[in-house]
Enzyme design. Structure first.
Site, mmCIF file in Angstrom:
data_model
loop_
_atom_site.group_PDB
_atom_site.id
_atom_site.type_symbol
_atom_site.label_atom_id
_atom_site.label_comp_id
_atom_site.label_asym_id
_atom_site.label_seq_id
_atom_site.Cartn_x
_atom_site.Cartn_y
_atom_site.Cartn_z
ATOM 1 N N ASN A 1 0.776 -1.151 -0.070
ATOM 2 C CA ASN A 1 0.026 -0.105 -0.051
ATOM 3 C C ASN A 1 0.847 1.381 -0.025
ATOM 4 O O ASN A 1 1.898 1.358 -0.552
ATOM 5 C CB ASN A 1 -1.042 -0.224 1.183
ATOM 6 C CG ASN A 1 -2.361 0.603 0.821
ATOM 7 O OD1 ASN A 1 -2.471 1.783 0.552
ATOM 8 N ND2 ASN A 1 -3.325 -0.244 1.066
ATOM 9 N N ARG A 2 0.565 2.406 0.645
ATOM 10 C CA ARG A 2 1.049 3.701 0.470
ATOM 11 C C ARG A 2 1.693 4.006 1.285
ATOM 12 O O ARG A 2 1.197 4.093 2.782
ATOM 13 C CB ARG A 2 0.047 4.579 -0.038
ATOM 14 C CG ARG A 2 -0.322 4.401 -1.544
ATOM 15 C CD ARG A 2 -1.745 5.160 -2.065
ATOM 16 N NE ARG A 2 -1.869 4.827 -3.447
ATOM 17 C CZ ARG A 2 -2.786 3.684 -3.910
ATOM 18 N NH1 ARG A 2 -3.537 3.171 -2.911
ATOM 19 N NH2 ARG A 2 -2.929 3.528 -5.034
ATOM 20 N N ASP B 1 -11.117 1.990 -3.218
ATOM 21 C CA ASP B 1 -9.490 1.818 -3.117
ATOM 22 C C ASP B 1 -9.289 2.137 -1.731
ATOM 23 O O ASP B 1 -8.499 3.130 -1.341
ATOM 24 C CB ASP B 1 -8.733 2.342 -4.186
ATOM 25 C CG ASP B 1 -7.341 1.837 -4.260
ATOM 26 O OD1 ASP B 1 -7.193 0.968 -3.459
ATOM 27 O OD2 ASP B 1 -6.585 2.230 -5.134
ATOM 28 N N GLU C 1 -6.844 -7.493 -0.247
ATOM 29 C CA GLU C 1 -5.338 -7.514 0.207
ATOM 30 C C GLU C 1 -5.344 -7.357 1.884
ATOM 31 O O GLU C 1 -5.139 -6.172 2.463
ATOM 32 C CB GLU C 1 -4.499 -6.416 -0.426
ATOM 33 C CG GLU C 1 -4.830 -6.407 -1.860
ATOM 34 C CD GLU C 1 -4.413 -4.992 -2.304
ATOM 35 O OE1 GLU C 1 -3.385 -4.412 -2.111
ATOM 36 O OE2 GLU C 1 -5.250 -4.445 -3.126
ATOM 37 N N GLN D 1 -7.283 -4.221 2.515
ATOM 38 C CA GLN D 1 -7.391 -3.200 1.243
ATOM 39 C C GLN D 1 -8.449 -3.871 0.128
ATOM 40 O O GLN D 1 -8.294 -4.940 -0.205
ATOM 41 C CB GLN D 1 -6.265 -2.744 0.634
ATOM 42 C CG GLN D 1 -6.201 -1.552 -0.195
ATOM 43 C CD GLN D 1 -6.403 -0.339 0.350
ATOM 44 O OE1 GLN D 1 -6.043 -0.285 1.450
ATOM 45 N NE2 GLN D 1 -6.520 0.781 -0.542
ATOM 46 N N HIS E 1 3.355 0.040 -2.742
ATOM 47 C CA HIS E 1 3.964 -1.364 -2.709
ATOM 48 C C HIS E 1 5.250 -1.272 -2.970
ATOM 49 O O HIS E 1 5.979 -2.326 -3.336
ATOM 50 C CB HIS E 1 3.256 -2.086 -3.780
ATOM 51 C CG HIS E 1 1.861 -2.179 -3.854
ATOM 52 N ND1 HIS E 1 1.086 -2.231 -2.432
ATOM 53 C CD2 HIS E 1 0.772 -2.173 -4.821
ATOM 54 C CE1 HIS E 1 -0.306 -2.517 -2.899
ATOM 55 N NE2 HIS E 1 -0.577 -2.425 -4.013
ATOM 56 N N HIS F 1 -1.530 -10.116 -3.848
ATOM 57 C CA HIS F 1 -2.363 -9.094 -4.509
ATOM 58 C C HIS F 1 -2.896 -9.764 -5.776
ATOM 59 O O HIS F 1 -2.839 -9.025 -6.826
ATOM 60 C CB HIS F 1 -1.176 -7.843 -5.117
ATOM 61 C CG HIS F 1 -1.986 -6.764 -5.403
ATOM 62 N ND1 HIS F 1 -2.861 -6.607 -6.397
ATOM 63 C CD2 HIS F 1 -1.826 -5.467 -4.907
ATOM 64 C CE1 HIS F 1 -3.403 -5.442 -6.508
ATOM 65 N NE2 HIS F 1 -2.616 -4.509 -5.530
ATOM 66 N N SER F 2 -3.640 -10.818 -5.534
ATOM 67 C CA SER F 2 -4.482 -11.323 -6.573
ATOM 68 C C SER F 2 -5.460 -10.568 -7.152
ATOM 69 O O SER F 2 -6.037 -9.960 -6.270
ATOM 70 C CB SER F 2 -4.851 -12.815 -6.351
ATOM 71 O OG SER F 2 -3.875 -13.696 -6.626
#
Length: 338
Positions: A77-78, A238, A303, A275, A104, A175-176
């Site tokens: 993530n961020r 998101d 996620e 997420q 990521h 992260h699928s």
């Protein structure tokens, strides 16, 4: 090729061989590639389409960094502006978004590296990677292991562990991109979704949490009762959904059902955040698995992870890993045919 065998999937940009391992167990079969420790494809017995998005060729993974099936990090993530402080020392890591934020782990995070296949059997594979001190600006050598295992009756079980030689953020995520109807040919927003979270994190224009932890009551973010992803407000998703205040014992985080197939997926995890991304991303130029042309909203991502930007929010669940500690995440995607 027999389950558990290792084969070449092509070469990365450095000319190194990317390996692929085929797994079979109970009602699932999967292919895992060493590029990004990624699930390339996942199939459920009795369902004609793949459950996840992916590519047939390594060249398309290199050209379209969409995290399909990847293990992302060192910080999933961020992180706002790629800046954080540990023990009074300031760090600046790679910023790979137009907003100036880190996503990521940066432009060549662990999702864009060729891992080593350490061990493989008919129903499991373990991949390892050393993310070196200073990579993307992160401190400390981080030694990571990711094991994928197909368990009965139809479970993709993922265990990630890591150790470090210096204090560092460590927040890994699988992260699928999932479509339980048609492998990504159609729109996923008619899937029904339930998320076991009473609060979520609003974000700014750069998708960084504002810092507020907001109840989902009366908002389009209330998925405590199953409903379609599509909603009358046109809300885009998101966002982090707040499952717990810290890492915990394995617990159910979400449930999804395909609109037409009836295929169900449960997400179980030890992580305190989930997420949810609704797939609103530009379609890649390359065709996906089986020649499918993916479009916007071709799949969703669920996620499990630590909450985003936690290095800059001390009241969020924290992700600093220290020498002598072991990071361990367990996440399971459990499937059922209608």
């Amino acid at each position: 090729m027999a389950a558990g065998d290792v084969e070449s999937f092509g070469k990365d940009a450095d000319g190194k061989t990317v390996e692929r391992v085929t797994l079979a167990g109970s009602a699932l079969r999967a292919s895992v590639i060493s590029w990004g420790a990624s699930v390339q494809q996942l199939w459920l017995e009795g369902h004609d389409s793949p459950l996840t998005l992916g590519f047939e060729r390594i060249e398309d993974y290199l050209a379209h960094p969409l995290f399909y099936g990847a293990t992302v990090g060192r910080y999933a993530n961020r992180i706002a502006q790629g800046r954080f402080t540990i023990d009074g020392e300031r760090f600046q890591v790679d910023t790979n978004e137009p907003s100036g934020n880190t996503l990521h782990g940066g432009g060549t995070g662990i999702w864009r590296r060729n891992w080593r296949v350490a061990e493989a059997g008919p129903d499991f594979v373990t991949l390892t990677l050393r993310d070196p001190d200073g990579a993307m600006g992160f401190p400390g050598n981080l030694d990571i292991s990711c094991t994928y295992r197909l368990a009965r009756p139809a479970t993709l079980a993922i265990e990630m562990t890591a150790v470090t030689d210096a204090p560092t953020p460590c927040n890994l995520a699988h992260h699928s991109w999932f479509n339980l109807d048609d492998g990504g040919a159609g729109d996923v927003r008619d899937h029904r979704l339930r998320i076991a979270a009473a609060a979520y994190l609003p974000v700014d224009s750069g998708l960084i949490p504002t810092g507020h932890v907001v109840p989902v009551d009366g908002t389009p973010f209330d998925f405590r009762q199953a409903r379609t992803i599509r909603n009358g407000e046109g809300t885009a998703y998101d966002h982090n959904f707040c499952l717990a205040a810290a890492r915990r014992q394995l617990a159910q985080a979400a449930w999804v059902q395909g609109a037409r197939s009836g295929v169900e997926m449960e997400v179980w995890s030890t992580e305190p955040g989930l997420q949810f991304f609704d797939g609103d991303a530009p379609a890649p130029e390359a065709a996906g698995l089986g020649g499918i042309r993916y479009r916007r909203h071709a799949a969703i991502c669920l996620e499990p992870q630590i909450w985003p930007d936690s290095p800059n929010r001390p009241y969020f669940p924290q992700a600093v890993l220290r020498p002598g500690e072991t990071y361990r995440q367990v996440t399971e995607y459990r499937f059922r045919q209608a």
